[in-house]
Design a protein around this motif. Structure first.
Motif, PDB file in Angstrom:
ATOM      1  N   ARG A  74       4.475   5.843   4.178  1.00 38.39           N
ATOM      2  CA  ARG A  74       3.113   5.867   3.638  1.00 38.39           C
ATOM      3  C   ARG A  74       3.158   6.423   2.215  1.00 38.39           C
ATOM      4  O   ARG A  74       3.893   7.375   1.933  1.00 38.39           O
ATOM      5  CB  ARG A  74       2.184   6.733   4.487  1.00 38.39           C
ATOM      6  N   LYS A  75       2.351   5.835   1.344  1.00 39.17           N
ATOM      7  CA  LYS A  75       2.250   6.342  -0.016  1.00 39.17           C
ATOM      8  C   LYS A  75       0.880   6.009  -0.572  1.00 39.17           C
ATOM      9  O   LYS A  75       0.336   4.927  -0.294  1.00 39.17           O
ATOM     10  CB  LYS A  75       3.338   5.733  -0.915  1.00 39.17           C
ATOM     11  N   ALA A  76       0.289   6.938  -1.340  1.00 45.83           N
ATOM     12  CA  ALA A  76      -1.059   6.729  -1.880  1.00 45.83           C
ATOM     13  C   ALA A  76      -1.193   7.412  -3.221  1.00 45.83           C
ATOM     14  O   ALA A  76      -0.579   8.464  -3.474  1.00 45.83           O
ATOM     15  CB  ALA A  76      -2.116   7.250  -0.913  1.00 45.83           C
ATOM     16  N   ASP A  77      -2.015   6.817  -4.078  1.00 44.65           N
ATOM     17  CA  ASP A  77      -2.386   7.433  -5.349  1.00 44.65           C
ATOM     18  C   ASP A  77      -3.642   8.275  -5.144  1.00 44.65           C
ATOM     19  O   ASP A  77      -4.086   8.505  -4.012  1.00 44.65           O
ATOM     20  CB  ASP A  77      -2.629   6.346  -6.394  1.00 44.65           C
ATOM     21  N   ASN A  78      -4.258   8.707  -6.228  1.00 44.40           N
ATOM     22  CA  ASN A  78      -5.484   9.492  -6.152  1.00 44.40           C
ATOM     23  C   ASN A  78      -6.624   8.656  -5.572  1.00 44.40           C
ATOM     24  O   ASN A  78      -6.720   7.456  -5.823  1.00 44.40           O
ATOM     25  CB  ASN A  78      -5.887   9.985  -7.539  1.00 44.40           C
ATOM     26  N   PHE A  79      -7.510   9.317  -4.802  1.00 46.04           N
ATOM     27  CA  PHE A  79      -8.664   8.578  -4.281  1.00 46.04           C
ATOM     28  C   PHE A  79      -9.774   8.531  -5.326  1.00 46.04           C
ATOM     29  O   PHE A  79      -9.791   9.302  -6.293  1.00 46.04           O
ATOM     30  CB  PHE A  79      -9.140   9.139  -2.946  1.00 46.04           C
TER      31      PHE A  79
ATOM     32  N   ASN B 145      -7.546   4.170  -2.804  1.00 49.23           N
ATOM     33  CA  ASN B 145      -6.518   5.057  -3.353  1.00 49.23           C
ATOM     34  C   ASN B 145      -5.162   4.357  -3.454  1.00 49.23           C
ATOM     35  O   ASN B 145      -4.127   5.020  -3.517  1.00 49.23           O
ATOM     36  CB  ASN B 145      -6.382   6.324  -2.500  1.00 49.23           C
ATOM     37  N   ASN B 146      -5.201   3.025  -3.443  1.00 46.22           N
ATOM     38  CA  ASN B 146      -3.960   2.242  -3.559  1.00 46.22           C
ATOM     39  C   ASN B 146      -2.939   2.710  -2.521  1.00 46.22           C
ATOM     40  O   ASN B 146      -1.750   2.878  -2.806  1.00 46.22           O
ATOM     41  CB  ASN B 146      -3.375   2.359  -4.967  1.00 46.22           C
ATOM     42  N   GLU B 147      -3.417   2.893  -1.292  1.00 48.70           N
ATOM     43  CA  GLU B 147      -2.576   3.417  -0.219  1.00 48.70           C
ATOM     44  C   GLU B 147      -1.970   2.269   0.581  1.00 48.70           C
ATOM     45  O   GLU B 147      -2.658   1.335   0.967  1.00 48.70           O
ATOM     46  CB  GLU B 147      -3.403   4.312   0.711  1.00 48.70           C
ATOM     47  N   TYR B 148      -0.675   2.379   0.848  1.00 48.09           N
ATOM     48  CA  TYR B 148      -0.052   1.385   1.700  1.00 48.09           C
ATOM     49  C   TYR B 148       0.761   2.072   2.787  1.00 48.09           C
ATOM     50  O   TYR B 148       1.230   3.198   2.650  1.00 48.09           O
ATOM     51  CB  TYR B 148       0.837   0.432   0.892  1.00 48.09           C
ATOM     52  N   MET B 149       0.910   1.364   3.900  1.00 46.77           N
ATOM     53  CA  MET B 149       1.750   1.800   5.004  1.00 46.77           C
ATOM     54  C   MET B 149       2.574   0.626   5.479  1.00 46.77           C
ATOM     55  O   MET B 149       2.057  -0.480   5.640  1.00 46.77           O
ATOM     56  CB  MET B 149       0.905   2.329   6.166  1.00 46.77           C
ATOM     57  N   THR B 150       3.848   0.837   5.700  1.00 41.40           N
ATOM     58  CA  THR B 150       4.709  -0.144   6.342  1.00 41.40           C
ATOM     59  C   THR B 150       5.420   0.560   7.491  1.00 41.40           C
ATOM     60  O   THR B 150       5.902   1.692   7.331  1.00 41.40           O
ATOM     61  CB  THR B 150       5.743  -0.734   5.371  1.00 41.40           C
ATOM     62  N   GLY B 151       5.461  -0.101   8.629  1.00 43.82           N
ATOM     63  CA  GLY B 151       6.063   0.517   9.798  1.00 43.82           C
ATOM     64  C   GLY B 151       6.784  -0.486  10.667  1.00 43.82           C
ATOM     65  O   GLY B 151       6.371  -1.650  10.769  1.00 43.82           O
ATOM     66  N   LEU B 152       7.847  -0.049  11.280  1.00 39.60           N
ATOM     67  CA  LEU B 152       8.604  -0.873  12.213  1.00 39.60           C
ATOM     68  C   LEU B 152       8.829  -0.072  13.486  1.00 39.60           C
ATOM     69  O   LEU B 152       9.376   1.035  13.443  1.00 39.60           O
ATOM     70  CB  LEU B 152       9.947  -1.280  11.604  1.00 39.60           C
TER      71      LEU B 152
ATOM     72  N   ASN C 121      -0.457  16.568  -2.904  1.00 42.79           N
ATOM     73  CA  ASN C 121      -1.104  17.522  -3.797  1.00 42.79           C
ATOM     74  C   ASN C 121      -2.528  17.781  -3.329  1.00 42.79           C
ATOM     75  O   ASN C 121      -3.186  16.892  -2.766  1.00 42.79           O
ATOM     76  CB  ASN C 121      -1.143  16.985  -5.227  1.00 42.79           C
ATOM     77  N   PHE C 122      -2.997  18.999  -3.564  1.00 43.82           N
ATOM     78  CA  PHE C 122      -4.408  19.351  -3.377  1.00 43.82           C
ATOM     79  C   PHE C 122      -4.995  19.678  -4.747  1.00 43.82           C
ATOM     80  O   PHE C 122      -4.356  20.354  -5.569  1.00 43.82           O
ATOM     81  CB  PHE C 122      -4.568  20.570  -2.470  1.00 43.82           C
ATOM     82  N   LEU C 123      -6.209  19.230  -4.969  1.00 37.93           N
ATOM     83  CA  LEU C 123      -6.919  19.544  -6.205  1.00 37.93           C
ATOM     84  C   LEU C 123      -7.691  20.849  -6.038  1.00 37.93           C
ATOM     85  O   LEU C 123      -8.408  21.035  -5.052  1.00 37.93           O
ATOM     86  CB  LEU C 123      -7.887  18.412  -6.562  1.00 37.93           C
ATOM     87  N   LEU C 124      -7.561  21.753  -6.999  1.00 41.47           N
ATOM     88  CA  LEU C 124      -8.322  22.995  -7.029  1.00 41.47           C
ATOM     89  C   LEU C 124      -9.569  22.819  -7.900  1.00 41.47           C
ATOM     90  O   LEU C 124      -9.627  21.916  -8.744  1.00 41.47           O
ATOM     91  CB  LEU C 124      -7.461  24.129  -7.569  1.00 41.47           C
TER      92      LEU C 124
ATOM     93  N   THR D 134      -4.644  14.105  -5.857  1.00 43.18           N
ATOM     94  CA  THR D 134      -4.940  13.867  -4.436  1.00 43.18           C
ATOM     95  C   THR D 134      -3.981  12.833  -3.852  1.00 43.18           C
ATOM     96  O   THR D 134      -4.266  12.238  -2.822  1.00 43.18           O
ATOM     97  CB  THR D 134      -6.397  13.402  -4.244  1.00 43.18           C
ATOM     98  N   ASN D 135      -2.861  12.605  -4.488  1.00 44.21           N
ATOM     99  CA  ASN D 135      -1.878  11.622  -4.035  1.00 44.21           C
ATOM    100  C   ASN D 135      -0.959  12.215  -2.970  1.00 44.21           C
ATOM    101  O   ASN D 135      -0.852  13.438  -2.816  1.00 44.21           O
ATOM    102  CB  ASN D 135      -1.054  11.116  -5.219  1.00 44.21           C
TER     103      ASN D 135
END
Length: 781
Positions: free
Chosen positions: A283-288, A258-265, A346-349, A314-315
């Protein structure tokens, strides 16, 4: 404002009272060394006093030190990767104490202590309760945006998911309002009544996660009837040589699905008197994406998914942070911290339209830890603000907050005063009281959970007695709740203000016996409870997240449970294993059922679900084995199974809703020799088999996707087939400018298996996620 003033004054008085303590009780300085069996100093070993919430790591000579340690018995916890953890009671005498700890090398790593569900911090091998912990490198490899996903590898624990952003734990068939999520022992409130309402918490902010399987109401009250998940912060570190130290961790994750990335400090700093920490995580992600498969529109075959490939809407995106300070006074630690969670997703219906959500949690906690000779006093005050906003169908989260149809707010104040007694009359444990005020408001147009409040008062005691190989613990808790709901013309269940009260008595008794040096048997009997929530009693409206109109029941009674579990645990230098059997009965089990003919069902609604209750029974078995069969090879396997039944009513002998399928997992890890700059390299392979699972008919959430419940939906399923997943990966540690770098890479669902997980709430119209390439790094400094 009155409730804030009340709790603030209580905490201030409790804290100021400690200044009458004789400071001579806190005069010892402790120094020591940690060695391996070969008398080689262990560098970077973790030494802590869990009851005092303090910790440190050994220096290049294997040395550690603490200042201002109280006279009397204190528990020291010592752990180091590759060595058997140690928990030792030490009698502190005099102004200066020197200690030496020797750790035994082992191929099987164990947790030193657990603090959740226990009278005090204790070894998990000596507790009658079934408690599992994830920490260290293992937690760094598993942490995600979803708490349920992070801990789903634990036997008996499942993940109720909605994409990669939402995942709530299911423990031995209990979920939602029967499993309590805690942060440092304080319940997390997040409108947890919905199947898709996941805990609003950033896992990266915590040192470890502890999971109690079984009734935990004794220490944590209502909603812990089926278990508890406690996220525990790092202990405070204070330097003893006047030096100011600064350390931390830079983290990064990427998931290709889902092109998800996380960066944390994460940063921590310490001096003689002050300890600071802070963190920020993005954190940020596109659709799975699911495996490529034909959808219902192409096959016109009943049960095929409506959506495959990239699943729209679903992002998500998050920005979470924390900050805290601890002060080492002559009388103990006084600390304050703030944690926040801000999520948009978002949630998909089933229609293909989105629902947009904005979720927030803000938590402020002020705590004290004041040790005496045989007691530790722990006053604690917590304030939480929860905000849940959702659009109507067809709008995504970019339109919030202006377009909020659901707009729920929650303020929770908790004052807790806990006293730990240490080896007093051969008893160790804790007792205390807690006051919790819960204030809920509904300002949106959808009347889901009504406006109202409650105040809960509780008293508890939990003590342990240990003699040679036998450990016994026993405890009791009394709760009284007074609550008010405000009447409204939009809810036929609540035309007038409703005031009511509840009382509950819960408790636990357990025993563990060390049959041999390697084998321990335990048994535990626990009584838990859950008071019906505002939602259970008075919901009346369209719940967009589950696309059904839901109706409460003001006549619901308290749920009460009686839980029996027995375990055998075996551990030696090369193997660690456990086998547990449990039996759980629940009186007045609350559930939703398909009720199109309900007298309050509005006309024109396709799916209507209403609340009812009946007695129920759950029983099951769990097995877990880990072994290092060679210096270069470790293997593990586990198995979980559970069965359930209603015991009375028209649904007698039917299965309960949201019960897990059977699950078996196995894996192997190849430990490779160090190579060039790569230290501790490994290759791993894991497999999981999940059996098919039939939904519980009219009682099952999302049951409308199976035939026989309401109008026929041609696509999707609620019951699911069996499936097999294969994952593989590798990792290593290395050094960059004398800083340790942890690198881990994993491919999940290697075979791109087409499947639907029973606890995937998108199963009615989508497949579960397909193959993903996942990269993680953690730079320690």
């Amino acid at each position: 404002m009155k409730i804030i003033d009340f709790f603030s004054i209580c905490f201030l008085l409790l804290s100021l009272a400690q200044f009458n303590i004789n400071a001579e009780n806190l005069k010892a300085n402790v120094r020591g060394k940690v060695f391996g069996e070969d008398n080689v100093p262990l560098v970077g070993a973790h030494v802590s006093l869990p009851s005092l919430e303090r910790g440190t790591v050994t220096n290049n000579n294997g040395e550690f030190s603490f200042s201002n340690i109280p006279i009397g018995n204190q528990r020291f916890s010592v752990s180091y990767i590759g060595y058997e953890s140690l928990l030792q009671l030490v009698d502190i005498e005099g102004d200066f104490v020197e200690l030496t700890f020797t750790l035994k090398q082992t191929a099987i790593q164990t947790e030193t202590i657990v603090i959740t569900g226990n009278p005090y911090a204790n070894s998990p091998l000596n507790t009658p309760q079934d408690i599992t912990s994830i920490s260290g490198h293992d937690m760094l490899k598993k942490e995600s945006a979803s708490l349920g996903k992070t801990i789903e590898s634990i036997p008996g624990v499942y993940n109720m998911s909605a994409g990669s952003v939402a995942g709530k734990p299911v423990i031995r068939g209990h979920s939602g309002e029967r499993v309590l999520t805690l942060t440092d022992g304080i319940p997390l409130e997040y409108q947890q009544y919905g199947e898709r309402h996941a805990p609003n918490i950033e896992i990266n902010n915590f040192e470890r996660v502890e999971v109690v399987k079984g009734a935990s109401s004794l220490l944590y009250g209502s909603d812990a009837m089926g278990g508890a998940v406690n996220l525990i912060s790092h202990p405070y570190h204070f330097s003893t040589d006047g030096a100011f130290t600064l350390g931390g961790r830079l983290s990064g994750n990427y998931n290709s699905n889902n092109n998800e990335y996380m960066t944390g400090l994460n940063l921590n700093a310490s001096g003689n008197l002050f300890s600071l920490f802070g963190s920020i995580v993005k954190r940020k992600a596109d659709n799975f994406n699911t495996p490529e498969a034909d959808s219902y529109s192409a096959t016109m075959k009943s049960g095929d998914p409506r959506f495959t490939g990239e699943i729209p809407h679903t992002n998500f995106e998050q920005l979470n942070s924390s900050v805290g300070i601890g002060y080492l006074s002559p009388f103990g630690i006084i600390s304050a911290d703030y944690k926040n969670y801000i999520n948009k997703n978002n949630f998909l219906l089933p229609t293909g339209n989105p629902i947009g959500l904005n979720l927030e949690n803000h938590i402020v906690a002020v705590k004290g830890n004041f040790p005496l000779e045989n007691f530790i006093l722990r006053p604690k005050f917590s304030y939480q603000k929860n905000i849940r906003k959702a659009t109507k169908a067809g709008l995504d989260y970019s339109s919030l907050p202006d377009s909020a149809a659901v707009n729920l707010g929650l303020d929770v104040y908790t004052a807790r005063f806990d006293i730990e007694n240490i080896d007093l009359f051969d008893l160790s444990g804790s007792f205390g009281f807690e006051v919790k005020h819960y204030d809920h408001r509904n300002v949106g147009t959808v009347p889901l959970q009504p406006t109202g409040f409650f105040t809960n008062y509780s008293l508890y005691i939990f003590e342990e007695w240990r003699q040679n190989k036998l450990t016994l613990n026993i405890g009791a808790r009394f709760d009284y709740r007074n609550q008010t709901f405000y009447g409204t013309t939009t809810n036929p269940l609540l035309r007038e203000d409703d005031k009511r009260s509840y009382t509950n008595l819960s408790g636990s008794i357990g025993a563990s016996y060390k049959v041999t040096d390697n084998l321990t048997g335990s048994v535990n009997f626990s009584r838990g409870f859950r008071t019906p929530s505002f939602f259970n009693l008075y919901v009346y409206g369209e719940h967009g997240g589950v696309f059904a109109f839901q109706i409460g029941n003001p006549d619901l009674k308290n749920e009460t449970s009686f839980d029996i579990s027995g375990s055998l645990n075996f551990i030696n230098d090369v193997i660690k294993s456990s086998a547990t059997i449990f039996y759980n009965t629940v009186d007045n089990y609350i559930f939703l059922y398909n009720a199109p003919d309900h007298p309050l069902a509005p006309s024109g609604k396709t799916f209507v679900f209403a609340h009812d209750q009946a007695d129920a029974r759950l029983f099951g078995f769990e097995l877990n084995i880990e072994s290092r069969i060679a210096s270069w090879l470790t293997v593990h396997a586990d198995y979980s199974t559970l069965r359930s039944r209603f015991l009375n009513g028209p649904w007698e002998e039917d299965e309960l809703p949201l019960m897990p399928p059977d699950r078996a997992s196995a894996g192997t890890k190849f430990l490779l020799p160090d190579f060039s700059l790569l230290n501790a390299p490994y290759i791993m392979l894991n497999a999981r088999y999940v059996s098919d699972k039939d939904a519980a008919g009219i009682y099952e959430p999302f049951g409308q996707f199976d035939e026989g419940i309401g109008p026929d939906i041609p696509f999707g399923v609620c019951s699911t087939g069996d499936y097999f997943l294969l994952n593989a990966g590798f990792g290593f540690t290395t050094e960059i400018s004398n800083r340790q770098l942890l690198f881990d890479f994993e491919i999940t669902n290697i075979l791109d298996e087409v499947y639907r997980d029973f606890f995937d709430t998108y199963k009615g119209y989508s497949l579960s996620p397909g193959r993903s390439f996942n990269l993680r790094f953690n730079l320690l400094f």
